[in-house]
Design a protein around this motif. Structure first.
Motif, PDB file in Angstrom:
ATOM      1  N   LEU A 105      39.071  45.365  40.338  1.00 16.42           N
ATOM      2  CA  LEU A 105      38.518  43.950  39.314  1.00 16.42           C
ATOM      3  C   LEU A 105      39.383  43.515  38.121  1.00 16.42           C
ATOM      4  CD1 LEU A 105      34.667  44.981  39.854  1.00 16.42           C
ATOM      5  CD2 LEU A 105      35.915  42.797  40.876  1.00 16.42           C
ATOM      6  N   HIS A 106      39.892  44.873  37.419  1.00 23.05           N
ATOM      7  CA  HIS A 106      40.639  44.580  36.325  1.00 23.05           C
ATOM      8  C   HIS A 106      41.968  44.039  36.776  1.00 23.05           C
ATOM      9  CE1 HIS A 106      38.249  45.915  33.080  1.00 23.05           C
ATOM     10  NE2 HIS A 106      37.850  47.185  33.581  1.00 23.05           N
ATOM     11  N   LEU A 107      42.374  44.326  37.756  1.00 22.86           N
ATOM     12  CA  LEU A 107      43.823  43.909  38.184  1.00 22.86           C
ATOM     13  C   LEU A 107      43.751  42.465  38.701  1.00 22.86           C
ATOM     14  CD1 LEU A 107      45.275  46.950  40.159  1.00 22.86           C
ATOM     15  CD2 LEU A 107      46.021  46.312  37.859  1.00 22.86           C
ATOM     16  N   ALA A 108      42.560  42.043  39.273  1.00 26.08           N
ATOM     17  CA  ALA A 108      42.225  40.730  39.651  1.00 26.08           C
ATOM     18  C   ALA A 108      42.027  39.865  38.546  1.00 26.08           C
ATOM     19  CB  ALA A 108      41.009  40.515  40.432  1.00 26.08           C
ATOM     20  N   LYS A 109      41.345  40.489  37.236  1.00 23.82           N
ATOM     21  CA  LYS A 109      41.108  39.782  36.213  1.00 23.82           C
ATOM     22  C   LYS A 109      42.324  39.265  35.561  1.00 23.82           C
ATOM     23  CE  LYS A 109      39.337  40.478  31.472  1.00 23.82           C
ATOM     24  NZ  LYS A 109      38.543  41.234  30.499  1.00 23.82           N
ATOM     25  N   ALA A 110      43.543  39.913  35.575  1.00 21.79           N
ATOM     26  CA  ALA A 110      44.892  39.519  35.076  1.00 21.79           C
ATOM     27  C   ALA A 110      45.486  38.316  35.650  1.00 21.79           C
ATOM     28  CB  ALA A 110      45.642  40.686  35.092  1.00 21.79           C
ATOM     29  N   ARG A 111      44.682  38.034  37.079  1.00 22.95           N
ATOM     30  CA  ARG A 111      45.264  37.001  37.815  1.00 22.95           C
ATOM     31  C   ARG A 111      44.296  35.861  37.829  1.00 22.95           C
ATOM     32  NH1 ARG A 111      47.269  41.498  39.747  1.00 22.95           N
ATOM     33  NH2 ARG A 111      49.271  41.763  40.951  1.00 22.95           N
ATOM     34  N   GLY A 112      43.074  36.038  36.811  1.00 21.20           N
ATOM     35  CA  GLY A 112      42.184  34.937  36.902  1.00 21.20           C
ATOM     36  C   GLY A 112      41.199  35.090  38.121  1.00 21.20           C
ATOM     37  N   LEU A 113      41.085  36.081  38.740  1.00 19.76           N
ATOM     38  CA  LEU A 113      40.237  36.121  40.075  1.00 19.76           C
ATOM     39  C   LEU A 113      39.103  36.995  39.943  1.00 19.76           C
ATOM     40  CD1 LEU A 113      43.396  36.044  42.392  1.00 19.76           C
ATOM     41  CD2 LEU A 113      41.895  34.101  41.739  1.00 19.76           C
ATOM     42  N   GLN A 114      38.723  37.656  38.777  1.00 20.30           N
ATOM     43  CA  GLN A 114      37.968  38.767  38.551  1.00 20.30           C
ATOM     44  C   GLN A 114      36.566  38.164  39.132  1.00 20.30           C
ATOM     45  OE1 GLN A 114      36.280  39.951  34.807  1.00 20.30           O
ATOM     46  NE2 GLN A 114      36.706  42.118  35.665  1.00 20.30           N
ATOM     47  N   GLU A 115      36.240  37.039  38.799  1.00 20.65           N
ATOM     48  CA  GLU A 115      34.770  36.622  39.047  1.00 20.65           C
ATOM     49  C   GLU A 115      34.491  36.216  40.723  1.00 20.65           C
ATOM     50  OE1 GLU A 115      30.895  35.321  38.999  1.00 20.65           O
ATOM     51  OE2 GLU A 115      32.006  36.010  37.118  1.00 20.65           O
ATOM     52  N   GLU A 116      35.584  35.683  41.066  1.00 23.52           N
ATOM     53  CA  GLU A 116      35.498  35.552  42.518  1.00 23.52           C
ATOM     54  C   GLU A 116      35.634  36.779  43.348  1.00 23.52           C
ATOM     55  OE1 GLU A 116      38.234  33.222  45.979  1.00 23.52           O
ATOM     56  OE2 GLU A 116      38.704  32.955  44.153  1.00 23.52           O
ATOM     57  N   LEU A 117      36.414  37.869  42.945  1.00 25.53           N
ATOM     58  CA  LEU A 117      36.679  38.950  43.507  1.00 25.53           C
ATOM     59  C   LEU A 117      35.148  39.826  43.632  1.00 25.53           C
ATOM     60  CD1 LEU A 117      37.952  41.040  45.532  1.00 25.53           C
ATOM     61  CD2 LEU A 117      39.022  41.951  43.377  1.00 25.53           C
TER      62      LEU A 117
END
Length: 245
Positions: A105-117
């Motif tokens: 989730l933290h790695l996805a946050k760096a891509r702007g995708l945390q909420e979606e994931l």
């Protein structure tokens, strides 16, 4: 104004609380000026990776209940989830270590995708026939979240990727006195613990917006269902009516 939410995807009240908060936020006049940041909190950090068990069995053992009583506990949470329009399976769900999930989730946050994931992981864990503690399932969820597949590959390549951010979140939770999740912090001024009714979140948003220049953290809302640091997720008897049981 920033709203930070400490949670663990293994926590059913985090799943329910997220939906209730989002309902309040949708009706908030200044919703477009609210930044929502998801923070990490591990409920079972001592459990080894790959050590999973059925949720009903875990609850029965943890609380010294019969399997039927544990099923009743799950049915109670399911009723709360369903009241918010959420799917919830009371049988066949796994419980395990969430370290890798938080890192992803933290790695996805760096891509702007945390909420979606995060939404996909919650749905898979609580509503679908998929175990988020399986690496292949987790990688598949990352692929579903558009460009988050790269985050899953980074997770595989580096066993510590995302870990510093996870540990920083947990240190902040401790500094703020958070020992249960979900824990909501509004602009570092108001703290809300547990899966409170949407009305409590509405009042807190309005008050925090009004008092944006007031320093310090104030706890708002009474006791509500939450999962504490030792993984306990029972409903406080005094707040049963608040939880719409």
């Amino acid at each position: 104004m920033r709203v930070e939410i400490w949670s663990d995807i293994a926590c059913p009240w985090c799943y329910v609380g997220k939906a209730r908060f989002e309902k309040a936020l949708a009706g908030f006049a200044h919703r477009d000026e609210i930044e929502v940041v998801h923070r990490s909190f591990e409920l079972d950090p001592g459990r080894a990776k790959g050590d999973t068990e059925q949720v009903v069995d875990m609850l029965a053992q943890k609380y010294g209940r019969t399997v039927e009583e544990a099923r009743g506990m799950e049915a109670n949470v399911a009723a709360n989830a369903q009241a918010e329009g959420l799917g919830y399976r009371t049988e066949g769900r796994d419980h395990g270590n969430t370290f890798d999930i938080h890192r992803l989730l933290h790695l996805a946050k760096a891509r702007g995708l945390q909420e979606e994931l995060l939404t996909l992981v919650y749905r898979a864990n609580f509503a679908e026939e998929r175990s988020v503690f399986d690496d292949a399932v987790l990688a598949g969820l990352a692929l579903e979240a558009r460009r988050a597949g790269g985050a899953a590959r980074a997770l595989e390549d580096d066993p510590q990727a995302g870990a510093p951010e996870l540990r920083a979140d947990e240190r902040e939770a401790a500094e703020l006195g958070a020992n249960a999740v979900p824990f909501f912090v509004l602009d570092r001024r108001y703290g809300i613990s547990g899966g409170q009714p949407a009305e409590v979140f509405t009042q807190a948003l309005e008050q925090a917006w009004k008092d944006r220049e007031v320093p310090g953290l104030t706890q708002v809302g009474g006791d509500a269902a939450a999962c504490d640091a030792d993984g306990s997720c029972e409903v406080p008897a005094a707040s049963a009516s608040d939880q719409r049981v």
